[in-house]
Design an enzyme around this catalytic site. Structure first.
Site, PDB file in Angstrom:
ATOM      1  N   ARG A  26       8.470 -26.162 -11.728  1.00 29.37           N
ATOM      2  CA  ARG A  26       9.723 -25.690 -12.301  1.00 29.37           C
ATOM      3  C   ARG A  26      10.779 -26.762 -12.104  1.00 29.37           C
ATOM      4  O   ARG A  26      11.046 -27.173 -10.981  1.00 29.37           O
ATOM      5  CB  ARG A  26      10.173 -24.371 -11.670  1.00 29.37           C
ATOM      6  CG  ARG A  26      11.154 -23.609 -12.587  1.00 29.37           C
ATOM      7  CD  ARG A  26      11.724 -22.369 -11.940  1.00 29.37           C
ATOM      8  NE  ARG A  26      12.543 -22.734 -10.806  1.00 29.37           N
ATOM      9  CZ  ARG A  26      12.507 -22.111  -9.627  1.00 29.37           C
ATOM     10  NH1 ARG A  26      11.696 -21.097  -9.424  1.00 29.37           N
ATOM     11  NH2 ARG A  26      13.281 -22.521  -8.636  1.00 29.37           N
TER      12      ARG A  26
ATOM     13  N   GLU B  37      16.538 -30.126  -8.932  1.00 29.62           N
ATOM     14  CA  GLU B  37      15.308 -30.610  -8.295  1.00 29.62           C
ATOM     15  C   GLU B  37      14.093 -30.185  -9.107  1.00 29.62           C
ATOM     16  O   GLU B  37      14.146 -29.233  -9.881  1.00 29.62           O
ATOM     17  CB  GLU B  37      15.181 -30.106  -6.849  1.00 29.62           C
ATOM     18  CG  GLU B  37      15.011 -28.611  -6.748  1.00 29.62           C
ATOM     19  CD  GLU B  37      14.463 -28.144  -5.397  1.00 29.62           C
ATOM     20  OE1 GLU B  37      13.966 -28.977  -4.619  1.00 29.62           O
ATOM     21  OE2 GLU B  37      14.517 -26.929  -5.142  1.00 29.62           O
TER      22      GLU B  37
ATOM     23  N   ASN C   9      10.514 -28.657  -8.670  1.00 31.43           N
ATOM     24  CA  ASN C   9       9.753 -27.904  -7.668  1.00 31.43           C
ATOM     25  C   ASN C   9       8.270 -27.974  -7.971  1.00 31.43           C
ATOM     26  O   ASN C   9       7.839 -27.718  -9.106  1.00 31.43           O
ATOM     27  CB  ASN C   9      10.182 -26.439  -7.699  1.00 31.43           C
ATOM     28  CG  ASN C   9      11.660 -26.266  -7.415  1.00 31.43           C
ATOM     29  OD1 ASN C   9      12.080 -26.312  -6.274  1.00 31.43           O
ATOM     30  ND2 ASN C   9      12.453 -26.099  -8.468  1.00 31.43           N
TER      31      ASN C   9
ATOM     32  N   SER D 132       8.583 -19.320  -7.818  1.00 31.79           N
ATOM     33  CA  SER D 132       8.587 -17.870  -7.994  1.00 31.79           C
ATOM     34  C   SER D 132       9.309 -17.451  -9.267  1.00 31.79           C
ATOM     35  O   SER D 132       9.862 -18.274  -9.985  1.00 31.79           O
ATOM     36  CB  SER D 132       9.207 -17.215  -6.773  1.00 31.79           C
ATOM     37  OG  SER D 132      10.341 -17.912  -6.397  1.00 31.79           O
TER      38      SER D 132
ATOM     39  N   LYS E 286      12.566 -34.052  -1.531  1.00 31.46           N
ATOM     40  CA  LYS E 286      13.863 -34.522  -2.015  1.00 31.46           C
ATOM     41  C   LYS E 286      14.006 -36.033  -1.830  1.00 31.46           C
ATOM     42  O   LYS E 286      14.651 -36.721  -2.610  1.00 31.46           O
ATOM     43  CB  LYS E 286      14.974 -33.735  -1.329  1.00 31.46           C
ATOM     44  CG  LYS E 286      14.949 -32.278  -1.841  1.00 31.46           C
ATOM     45  CD  LYS E 286      15.849 -31.342  -1.106  1.00 31.46           C
ATOM     46  CE  LYS E 286      15.899 -29.974  -1.782  1.00 31.46           C
ATOM     47  NZ  LYS E 286      14.658 -29.194  -1.661  1.00 31.46           N
TER      48      LYS E 286
ATOM     49  N   LYS F 261      21.125 -33.204   1.724  1.00 34.41           N
ATOM     50  CA  LYS F 261      19.880 -32.432   1.687  1.00 34.41           C
ATOM     51  C   LYS F 261      18.831 -32.974   2.658  1.00 34.41           C
ATOM     52  O   LYS F 261      18.465 -34.141   2.584  1.00 34.41           O
ATOM     53  CB  LYS F 261      19.282 -32.462   0.268  1.00 34.41           C
ATOM     54  CG  LYS F 261      20.184 -31.864  -0.798  1.00 34.41           C
ATOM     55  CD  LYS F 261      19.439 -31.691  -2.119  1.00 34.41           C
ATOM     56  CE  LYS F 261      20.336 -31.045  -3.151  1.00 34.41           C
ATOM     57  NZ  LYS F 261      19.603 -30.711  -4.393  1.00 34.41           N
TER      58      LYS F 261
ATOM     59  N   GLU G  37      12.423 -26.786   1.530  1.00 34.74           N
ATOM     60  CA  GLU G  37      12.410 -25.967   0.325  1.00 34.74           C
ATOM     61  C   GLU G  37      12.754 -24.533   0.706  1.00 34.74           C
ATOM     62  O   GLU G  37      12.576 -24.133   1.849  1.00 34.74           O
ATOM     63  CB  GLU G  37      11.007 -25.978  -0.307  1.00 34.74           C
ATOM     64  CG  GLU G  37      10.490 -27.349  -0.678  1.00 34.74           C
ATOM     65  CD  GLU G  37      11.335 -28.039  -1.714  1.00 34.74           C
ATOM     66  OE1 GLU G  37      11.883 -27.344  -2.588  1.00 34.74           O
ATOM     67  OE2 GLU G  37      11.491 -29.263  -1.651  1.00 34.74           O
ATOM     68  N   GLY G  38      13.195 -23.764  -0.287  1.00 38.37           N
ATOM     69  CA  GLY G  38      13.320 -22.327  -0.069  1.00 38.37           C
ATOM     70  C   GLY G  38      14.744 -21.824   0.117  1.00 38.37           C
ATOM     71  O   GLY G  38      14.957 -20.637   0.320  1.00 38.37           O
TER      72      GLY G  38
ATOM     73  N   ARG H 294      19.225 -18.520 -13.143  1.00 37.15           N
ATOM     74  CA  ARG H 294      19.889 -17.918 -11.988  1.00 37.15           C
ATOM     75  C   ARG H 294      21.390 -18.093 -12.155  1.00 37.15           C
ATOM     76  O   ARG H 294      21.868 -19.201 -12.359  1.00 37.15           O
ATOM     77  CB  ARG H 294      19.417 -18.584 -10.691  1.00 37.15           C
ATOM     78  CG  ARG H 294      17.995 -18.178 -10.316  1.00 37.15           C
ATOM     79  CD  ARG H 294      17.476 -18.970  -9.154  1.00 37.15           C
ATOM     80  NE  ARG H 294      17.316 -20.375  -9.514  1.00 37.15           N
ATOM     81  CZ  ARG H 294      16.889 -21.303  -8.661  1.00 37.15           C
ATOM     82  NH1 ARG H 294      16.603 -20.983  -7.412  1.00 37.15           N
ATOM     83  NH2 ARG H 294      16.746 -22.547  -9.067  1.00 37.15           N
TER      84      ARG H 294
HETATM   85  P1  ADP Z   1      16.046 -25.703  -2.330  1.00 36.74           P
HETATM   86  O1  ADP Z   1      14.816 -26.516  -2.127  1.00 36.74           O
HETATM   87  O2  ADP Z   1      16.511 -25.040  -1.086  1.00 36.74           O
HETATM   88  O3  ADP Z   1      15.906 -24.780  -3.501  1.00 36.74           O
HETATM   89  P2  ADP Z   1      17.899 -27.213  -3.996  1.00 36.74           P
HETATM   90  O4  ADP Z   1      18.024 -28.676  -3.975  1.00 36.74           O
HETATM   91  O5  ADP Z   1      17.285 -26.596  -5.185  1.00 36.74           O
HETATM   92  O6  ADP Z   1      17.181 -26.761  -2.638  1.00 36.74           O
HETATM   93  O7  ADP Z   1      19.356 -26.624  -3.786  1.00 36.74           O
HETATM   94  C1  ADP Z   1      19.612 -25.245  -3.639  1.00 36.74           C
HETATM   95  C2  ADP Z   1      20.735 -24.805  -4.556  1.00 36.74           C
HETATM   96  O8  ADP Z   1      21.934 -25.537  -4.273  1.00 36.74           O
HETATM   97  C3  ADP Z   1      20.447 -25.076  -6.014  1.00 36.74           C
HETATM   98  O9  ADP Z   1      19.709 -24.028  -6.590  1.00 36.74           O
HETATM   99  C4  ADP Z   1      21.851 -25.235  -6.598  1.00 36.74           C
HETATM  100  O10 ADP Z   1      22.421 -23.968  -6.861  1.00 36.74           O
HETATM  101  C5  ADP Z   1      22.624 -25.873  -5.468  1.00 36.74           C
HETATM  102  N1  ADP Z   1      22.609 -27.344  -5.627  1.00 36.74           N
HETATM  103  C6  ADP Z   1      21.680 -28.204  -5.136  1.00 36.74           C
HETATM  104  N2  ADP Z   1      21.939 -29.481  -5.499  1.00 36.74           N
HETATM  105  C7  ADP Z   1      23.067 -29.441  -6.220  1.00 36.74           C
HETATM  106  C8  ADP Z   1      23.870 -30.443  -6.869  1.00 36.74           C
HETATM  107  N3  ADP Z   1      23.551 -31.724  -6.816  1.00 36.74           N
HETATM  108  N4  ADP Z   1      24.979 -30.041  -7.526  1.00 36.74           N
HETATM  109  C9  ADP Z   1      25.334 -28.726  -7.576  1.00 36.74           C
HETATM  110  N5  ADP Z   1      24.620 -27.736  -6.984  1.00 36.74           N
HETATM  111  C10 ADP Z   1      23.497 -28.077  -6.315  1.00 36.74           C
HETATM  112 MG    MG Z   2      15.737 -25.285  -5.440  1.00 37.52          MG
END
Ligand code: ADP
Ligand code: MG
Length: 449
Positions: A103, A124, A126, A131, A283, A340, A344-345, A424
């Site tokens: 995804r 990102e 995935n 899910s 990441k 970051k 994950e999660g 989402r």
């Molecule tokens: P995880 O692996 O915990 O899902 P993500 O990198 O997807 O980590 O980040 C979690 C959430 O944080 C994302 O779903 C998004 O809503 C927000 N987020 C992450 N990176 C960014 C970014 N560069 N700009 C804006 N929002 C972000």
């Molecule tokens: Mg994510």
């Protein structure tokens, strides 16, 4: 749509749009009553990117030297990445086939706020435990029901990733070619998002007559054995192992869990994902691929341009950005960056003052386990969010994930396509975006010309 709140809740409950909340009580999954609008152009661009990213990540996940080179620094202070890397190095050749259920998550961003000007920017990619293939389909169906006869009805974007996931699983199991084999779904013990997983199990049995074994890593350790390389559990061979756990160190508190994980890895079971692909989703790897000279190792020049167009700035903490190091710039402009770690999660990233504090407290080696990412600036929009039965009119941000599937036998790609979406929608003052973590609501897409 507020007047139809009760009807929406009835639909959600009748159609399995459900989850457990943090107190482990049954509730409907949080949803939006207002679909997220995208332009046709933006949507088509995201759909076309899916097979491209799948192929890229497949190549990255198969490149052990590359993964080791770039994750070594992380592994120095991150034990989980170190252990995964060690497992990968030992087991890369046991099963050449792999099934990717991916995804690619985006937020839409642009200079103006006109829908057609918004471009997908990657949050990102995935590679493990993706899910909501069922719940996102049910959210689309909820909206079809609510918008029946409404002028927007025909603009809702069709969505059924569940069917594609189940068909791809059946293809992989048939490719494995062992009589009466099954799917092993590796799960967490107190999973909130059970019904999203159960729907896969039921549909796989109903449509393809393939049973599912649903076990934790500890249960795999206790019940599994290798017979001529086949992962055999309760007299069945697991032709395919689907991880809906094992992406976080919390799944490995009991040392038996590693025993289960190693048993799976040592077996010829096809994995969703392979351990290389899991690592490719780190990441840190996303940050490294942000450098065009590295991307060129895995993609043609034309592909590099299309892929890189979805990237925002990704940096190591020490990297020069303009006149100073990235961490200095992030401390100067905290609202413009996200810090970051390799997790994950949901709930692991750091924002604003927490980000600044962490940046100031990390020592030399620890710094390598983090990346800094530019914040994606996406325009807010009005929406109606329903959480545990209560609706609220909120200014929101939305995130669109494109599901992809890719089945490969070594370098030979047998299937590679886009298979639908997850939307989402969350309150604009929330940083994180997880649905089960309680930050965001499920939504569907409305395509406007
Ligand atoms: P995880 O692996 O915990 O899902 P993500 O990198 O997807 O980590 O980040 C979690 C959430 O944080 C994302 O779903 C998004 O809503 C927000 N987020 C992450 N990176 C960014 C970014 N560069 N700009 C804006 N929002 C972000
Ligand atoms: Mg994510």
């Amino acid at each position: 749509m507020l007047e139809r709140l009760q009807e929406a809740k009835d639909f959600a409950i009748t159609n399995g749009l459900l989850k457990y909340n943090t107190r482990y009580e049954l509730t409907h999954a949080p949803f939006s009553l207002v679909p997220y609008q995208v332009s046709r152009k933006t949507l088509d661009r995201m759909i076309a990117l899916t097979p491209l990213f799948n192929e890229l990540m497949l190549k990255v996940g198969r490149d052990g030297d590359f993964l080791t080179e770039h994750l070594e620094g992380v592994a120095r202070t991150d034990d989980f990445v170190r252990d995964l890397l060690a497992l990968y190095v030992k087991s890369e050749t046991v099963q050449p086939c792999q099934l990717m259920i991916s995804r690619n998550d985006y937020m839409l961003s642009g200079k103006g706020d006109a829908l057609s000007e918004l471009r997908p920017k990657q949050v990102e990619f995935n590679t493990i435990s993706n899910s909501f293939v069922f719940l996102s389909r049910q959210t689309y169906r909820l909206h079809r029901y609510l918008y029946d006869g409404h002028p927007h009805e025909s603009e809702l974007a069709f969505n059924d990733p569940l069917e594609e996931v189940v068909d791809a699983m059946a293809q992989a199991i048939s490719h494995y070619d062992y009589p009466q084999s099954c799917l092993l779904m590796v799960v967490q013990s107190r999973e909130q998002n059970v019904f999203d997983q159960r729907a896969i199990e039921y549909r796989l049995l109903e449509k393809h007559s393939i049973p599912t074994l649903r076990l934790s890593l500890e249960e795999v350790a206790e019940n599994g054995v290798l017979k001529e390389g086949h992962l055999t559990i309760r007299n069945r061979v697991a032709a395919l192992t689907y991880f809906r756990a094992a992406y976080t160190p919390e799944d490995f508190v009991d040392p038996e869990a590693w025993k289960g994980r190693r048993l799976i890895e040592a077996s010829s079971s096809i994995k969703i994902p392979s351990i290389g692909l899991q690592l490719a989703g780190a990441k840190k790897i996303q940050q490294v691929l942000g450098r065009p000279e590295i991307l060129r190792r895995f993609a043609t020049e034309e592909e590099v341009v299309r892929i890189a167009d979805t990237f925002v700035g990704l940096h190591t903490l020490d990297e020069k950005v303009g006149d100073a190091s990235a961490d200095r710039i992030a401390c100067r402009f905290p609202g413009d960056y996200v810090l970051k770690p390799q997790r994950e999660g949901g709930g692991n990233n750091l924002y604003d003052s927490e980000m600044v504090e962490r940046l100031q407290s990390l020592d030399g080696d620890q710094r390598q386990a983090y990346i800094l990412m530019e914040r994606i600036q996406s325009p807010a929009h009005a929406s109606l969010l329903v959480v545990e039965g209560v609706a609220a009119d909120v200014s929101c941000l939305s995130e669109v994930g494109r599901y992809g599937v890719c089945f490969a036998d070594g370098e030979r790609i047998l299937l590679n396509r886009d298979m639908g979406y997850l939307v989402r929608t969350k309150s604009a003052d929330q940083n994180e975006g997880g649905v089960c973590a309680g930050y965001a609501c499920l939504n569907s897409l409305r395509v406007v010309p």
